[in-house]
Motif scaffolding. Structure first.
Motif, PDB file in Angstrom:
ATOM      1  N   ARG A 215      -3.759  -5.609 -11.641  1.00 46.33           N
ATOM      2  CA  ARG A 215      -5.584  -4.983 -10.714  1.00 46.33           C
ATOM      3  C   ARG A 215      -6.084  -4.690  -9.789  1.00 46.33           C
ATOM      4  O   ARG A 215      -6.763  -3.792  -9.395  1.00 46.33           O
ATOM      5  CB  ARG A 215      -6.312  -6.238 -11.373  1.00 46.33           C
ATOM      6  CG  ARG A 215      -7.164  -5.861 -11.389  1.00 46.33           C
ATOM      7  CD  ARG A 215      -8.750  -8.050 -11.779  1.00 46.33           C
ATOM      8  NE  ARG A 215      -8.407  -8.565 -10.457  1.00 46.33           N
ATOM      9  CZ  ARG A 215      -7.503 -10.258 -10.817  1.00 46.33           C
ATOM     10  NH1 ARG A 215      -6.512 -10.239 -12.156  1.00 46.33           N
ATOM     11  NH2 ARG A 215      -7.393 -10.773 -10.387  1.00 46.33           N
ATOM     12  N   ILE A 216      -4.872  -4.673  -8.824  1.00 46.79           N
ATOM     13  CA  ILE A 216      -5.241  -4.803  -7.103  1.00 46.79           C
ATOM     14  C   ILE A 216      -4.530  -3.839  -6.885  1.00 46.79           C
ATOM     15  O   ILE A 216      -5.563  -2.327  -6.482  1.00 46.79           O
ATOM     16  CB  ILE A 216      -4.541  -5.767  -6.347  1.00 46.79           C
ATOM     17  CG1 ILE A 216      -4.700  -7.059  -6.434  1.00 46.79           C
ATOM     18  CG2 ILE A 216      -4.170  -5.000  -5.217  1.00 46.79           C
ATOM     19  CD1 ILE A 216      -3.864  -7.747  -5.703  1.00 46.79           C
ATOM     20  N   ILE A 217      -3.509  -3.427  -7.579  1.00 47.74           N
ATOM     21  CA  ILE A 217      -3.429  -1.902  -7.159  1.00 47.74           C
ATOM     22  C   ILE A 217      -3.711  -0.612  -7.906  1.00 47.74           C
ATOM     23  O   ILE A 217      -4.826   0.720  -7.556  1.00 47.74           O
ATOM     24  CB  ILE A 217      -1.703  -1.289  -8.786  1.00 47.74           C
ATOM     25  CG1 ILE A 217      -0.651  -2.111  -7.723  1.00 47.74           C
ATOM     26  CG2 ILE A 217      -1.661  -0.166  -8.314  1.00 47.74           C
ATOM     27  CD1 ILE A 217       0.411  -2.470  -7.552  1.00 47.74           C
ATOM     28  N   ASN A 218      -4.735  -1.107  -9.256  1.00 42.60           N
ATOM     29  CA  ASN A 218      -5.268   0.671  -9.869  1.00 42.60           C
ATOM     30  C   ASN A 218      -6.522   0.336  -9.607  1.00 42.60           C
ATOM     31  O   ASN A 218      -6.623   1.118  -9.505  1.00 42.60           O
ATOM     32  CB  ASN A 218      -5.710  -0.186 -11.551  1.00 42.60           C
ATOM     33  CG  ASN A 218      -4.391  -0.017 -12.835  1.00 42.60           C
ATOM     34  OD1 ASN A 218      -3.397   0.939 -12.261  1.00 42.60           O
ATOM     35  ND2 ASN A 218      -4.698  -0.079 -13.419  1.00 42.60           N
ATOM     36  N   ALA A 219      -7.312  -0.753  -9.080  1.00 41.33           N
ATOM     37  CA  ALA A 219      -8.568  -0.078  -7.995  1.00 41.33           C
ATOM     38  C   ALA A 219      -8.479  -0.010  -6.778  1.00 41.33           C
ATOM     39  O   ALA A 219      -8.879   0.965  -6.408  1.00 41.33           O
ATOM     40  CB  ALA A 219      -9.044  -2.296  -7.707  1.00 41.33           C
ATOM     41  N   ALA A 220      -7.011   0.405  -6.813  1.00 38.62           N
ATOM     42  CA  ALA A 220      -6.706   1.112  -4.510  1.00 38.62           C
ATOM     43  C   ALA A 220      -6.423   2.010  -4.972  1.00 38.62           C
ATOM     44  O   ALA A 220      -7.140   3.202  -4.360  1.00 38.62           O
ATOM     45  CB  ALA A 220      -5.443   0.095  -4.145  1.00 38.62           C
ATOM     46  N   LEU A 221      -6.054   2.337  -6.755  1.00 34.55           N
ATOM     47  CA  LEU A 221      -5.269   4.069  -6.618  1.00 34.55           C
ATOM     48  C   LEU A 221      -6.647   4.850  -6.956  1.00 34.55           C
ATOM     49  O   LEU A 221      -7.108   5.636  -6.494  1.00 34.55           O
ATOM     50  CB  LEU A 221      -4.915   3.865  -7.965  1.00 34.55           C
ATOM     51  CG  LEU A 221      -2.813   3.948  -7.919  1.00 34.55           C
ATOM     52  CD1 LEU A 221      -2.614   3.382  -8.931  1.00 34.55           C
ATOM     53  CD2 LEU A 221      -2.254   4.600  -6.742  1.00 34.55           C
ATOM     54  N   LEU A 222      -7.845   4.354  -8.079  1.00 30.43           N
ATOM     55  CA  LEU A 222      -8.340   4.586  -7.313  1.00 30.43           C
ATOM     56  C   LEU A 222      -9.617   5.240  -6.888  1.00 30.43           C
ATOM     57  O   LEU A 222     -10.023   6.225  -6.581  1.00 30.43           O
ATOM     58  CB  LEU A 222      -9.476   3.872  -9.246  1.00 30.43           C
ATOM     59  CG  LEU A 222     -11.518   4.377  -9.106  1.00 30.43           C
ATOM     60  CD1 LEU A 222     -11.166   5.594 -10.374  1.00 30.43           C
ATOM     61  CD2 LEU A 222     -11.581   3.424 -10.455  1.00 30.43           C
ATOM     62  N   GLU A 223     -10.497   4.393  -5.826  1.00 32.10           N
ATOM     63  CA  GLU A 223     -10.828   4.158  -3.854  1.00 32.10           C
ATOM     64  C   GLU A 223     -10.275   5.787  -3.844  1.00 32.10           C
ATOM     65  O   GLU A 223     -11.211   6.308  -2.948  1.00 32.10           O
ATOM     66  CB  GLU A 223     -10.840   2.980  -3.670  1.00 32.10           C
ATOM     67  CG  GLU A 223     -11.341   3.265  -2.824  1.00 32.10           C
ATOM     68  CD  GLU A 223     -12.995   3.283  -2.691  1.00 32.10           C
ATOM     69  OE1 GLU A 223     -14.208   3.384  -1.641  1.00 32.10           O
ATOM     70  OE2 GLU A 223     -13.476   3.094  -4.259  1.00 32.10           O
ATOM     71  N   PHE A 224      -8.860   5.775  -3.448  1.00 34.13           N
ATOM     72  CA  PHE A 224      -8.808   6.493  -2.691  1.00 34.13           C
ATOM     73  C   PHE A 224      -8.329   8.146  -3.924  1.00 34.13           C
ATOM     74  O   PHE A 224      -8.233   9.492  -3.140  1.00 34.13           O
ATOM     75  CB  PHE A 224      -6.933   6.311  -3.049  1.00 34.13           C
ATOM     76  CG  PHE A 224      -6.283   5.202  -1.215  1.00 34.13           C
ATOM     77  CD1 PHE A 224      -7.323   5.396  -0.693  1.00 34.13           C
ATOM     78  CD2 PHE A 224      -6.117   3.966  -1.609  1.00 34.13           C
ATOM     79  CE1 PHE A 224      -7.182   4.304   0.730  1.00 34.13           C
ATOM     80  CE2 PHE A 224      -5.564   3.108  -0.930  1.00 34.13           C
ATOM     81  CZ  PHE A 224      -6.055   3.510   0.748  1.00 34.13           C
ATOM     82  N   ALA A 225      -8.058   7.756  -4.847  1.00 35.06           N
ATOM     83  CA  ALA A 225      -8.334   9.003  -5.954  1.00 35.06           C
ATOM     84  C   ALA A 225      -9.589   9.738  -5.886  1.00 35.06           C
ATOM     85  O   ALA A 225      -9.654  11.249  -5.756  1.00 35.06           O
ATOM     86  CB  ALA A 225      -7.620   8.534  -6.887  1.00 35.06           C
ATOM     87  N   GLU A 226     -10.910   8.511  -5.916  1.00 30.97           N
ATOM     88  CA  GLU A 226     -12.132   9.001  -5.594  1.00 30.97           C
ATOM     89  C   GLU A 226     -12.164   9.581  -4.475  1.00 30.97           C
ATOM     90  O   GLU A 226     -13.557  10.283  -4.089  1.00 30.97           O
ATOM     91  CB  GLU A 226     -12.850   8.358  -6.359  1.00 30.97           C
ATOM     92  CG  GLU A 226     -12.607   8.161  -8.021  1.00 30.97           C
ATOM     93  CD  GLU A 226     -13.562   7.616  -8.692  1.00 30.97           C
ATOM     94  OE1 GLU A 226     -14.224   6.366  -7.801  1.00 30.97           O
ATOM     95  OE2 GLU A 226     -13.816   7.542 -10.166  1.00 30.97           O
ATOM     96  N   ASN A 227     -12.340   9.144  -3.158  1.00 37.07           N
ATOM     97  CA  ASN A 227     -12.801   9.338  -2.332  1.00 37.07           C
ATOM     98  C   ASN A 227     -11.643   9.184  -1.017  1.00 37.07           C
ATOM     99  O   ASN A 227     -12.729  10.170   0.064  1.00 37.07           O
ATOM    100  CB  ASN A 227     -13.169   7.705  -1.530  1.00 37.07           C
ATOM    101  CG  ASN A 227     -14.432   7.101  -2.084  1.00 37.07           C
ATOM    102  OD1 ASN A 227     -16.316   8.051  -2.535  1.00 37.07           O
ATOM    103  ND2 ASN A 227     -14.474   6.006  -3.326  1.00 37.07           N
ATOM    104  N   GLY A 228     -10.464   9.631  -1.368  1.00 37.02           N
ATOM    105  CA  GLY A 228      -9.640  10.012  -0.355  1.00 37.02           C
ATOM    106  C   GLY A 228      -9.666   8.577   0.313  1.00 37.02           C
ATOM    107  O   GLY A 228     -10.650   8.102   0.786  1.00 37.02           O
ATOM    108  N   PHE A 229      -8.395   9.209   1.995  1.00 38.22           N
ATOM    109  CA  PHE A 229      -7.529   8.226   2.828  1.00 38.22           C
ATOM    110  C   PHE A 229      -9.038   7.510   3.428  1.00 38.22           C
ATOM    111  O   PHE A 229      -9.373   6.156   3.186  1.00 38.22           O
ATOM    112  CB  PHE A 229      -6.810   8.863   3.554  1.00 38.22           C
ATOM    113  CG  PHE A 229      -6.199   8.093   4.281  1.00 38.22           C
ATOM    114  CD1 PHE A 229      -6.113   6.284   4.184  1.00 38.22           C
ATOM    115  CD2 PHE A 229      -6.797   7.819   5.757  1.00 38.22           C
ATOM    116  CE1 PHE A 229      -5.034   4.929   5.032  1.00 38.22           C
ATOM    117  CE2 PHE A 229      -5.706   6.991   6.464  1.00 38.22           C
ATOM    118  CZ  PHE A 229      -5.216   5.335   6.618  1.00 38.22           C
ATOM    119  N   GLU A 230      -9.742   8.452   4.455  1.00 37.68           N
ATOM    120  CA  GLU A 230     -10.388   8.053   5.441  1.00 37.68           C
ATOM    121  C   GLU A 230     -11.851   7.572   4.689  1.00 37.68           C
ATOM    122  O   GLU A 230     -12.348   6.800   5.335  1.00 37.68           O
ATOM    123  CB  GLU A 230     -11.017   9.499   5.895  1.00 37.68           C
ATOM    124  CG  GLU A 230      -9.530  10.086   6.627  1.00 37.68           C
ATOM    125  CD  GLU A 230      -9.482   9.094   7.734  1.00 37.68           C
ATOM    126  OE1 GLU A 230     -10.496   8.260   8.687  1.00 37.68           O
ATOM    127  OE2 GLU A 230      -7.874   9.562   8.028  1.00 37.68           O
TER     128      GLU A 230
END
Length: 227
Positions: free
Chosen positions: A29-44
């Protein structure tokens, strides 16, 4: 595959033992939430506030598992590379010499894993294809080697003799691949909000196999005894 096993042993990160001891459902759950956030918005532009809200945890807990956003990000890079190698590439039978049949099993493996790892491919694409954020040379090398393995799995040991003689094999490869990926992406989008565990997938796979037979009719030689 020896090269796949070699890549899996070359991780740079050490998982926080507390995170590693979490139950698998919470980890994912944590990993998928983080992956989606970074995938959609980039690191910065990625927001740890959105990550913890989506994962259903407190922000303090996220930074208990990972010291900062950069550590989480680098962990996700290694995690995603390992998932692709173990759960996607590592499960493909390269003894299958029929190109369409090989793509069939690739499509099924990808579809079945998409529910569990929904943002892995888009996350890696943003990093390595769009070069969205700087990663180490070792990670870049792992990604390039993984892509070489992927190419080998697609095309090595394919029996080209079953293609029609008047068909350009390289163009046929692309058209077949685009067709299968298109149908696969259509299914993925259609079932994004559904629980596959309670959905009868047989009719959809039957339809998919019907399409594959059409592709074989178009690009392959007719079998002896058929008109």
């Amino acid at each position: 595959m020896e090269c796949t096993n070699r890549l899996l042993k070359r991780g740079e990160w050490k998982i926080n033992q507390t995170f590693n001891n979490l139950d698998i459902e919470k980890q994912e759950r944590i990993i998928n939430a983080a992956l989606l956030e970074f995938a959609e918005n980039g690191f910065e532009k990625a927001s740890t506030n959105r990550i913890v809200k989506s994962a259903g945890i407190g922000k303090g807990m996220l930074f208990y598992y990972f010291k900062n956003k950069k550590e989480l990000y680098l962990y996700l890079v290694e995690y995603s590379l390992d998932i692709i190698l173990k759960e996607f590439i590592g499960k493909i039978d390269t003894n299958e010499t029929d190109f369409i049949e090989r793509l069939r099993q690739i499509a099924k493996i990808k579809f079945e894993n998409n529910q569990r790892y929904p943002s892995v491919l888009s996350f890696l694409g943003n990093i390595f294809i769009q070069e969205e954020w700087e990663v180490s040379e070792n990670l870049k090398q792992r990604y390039e080697e993984m892509m070489n393995i992927r190419h080998s799995i697609l095309y090595d040991n394919v029996d080209t003799s079953i293609f029609r003689s008047d068909v350009d094999t390289e163009k046929a490869y692309k058209l077949i691949k685009w067709s299968i990926e298109g149908y696969q992406n259509e299914l993925i989008n259609q079932f994004k909000e559904k629980n596959l565990a309670t959905t009868n997938m047989d009719p959809y796979w039957d339809e998919f196999y019907d399409y594959l037979e059409v592709l074989k009719t178009i690009f392959y030689k007719k079998e002896e005894g058929t008109e």
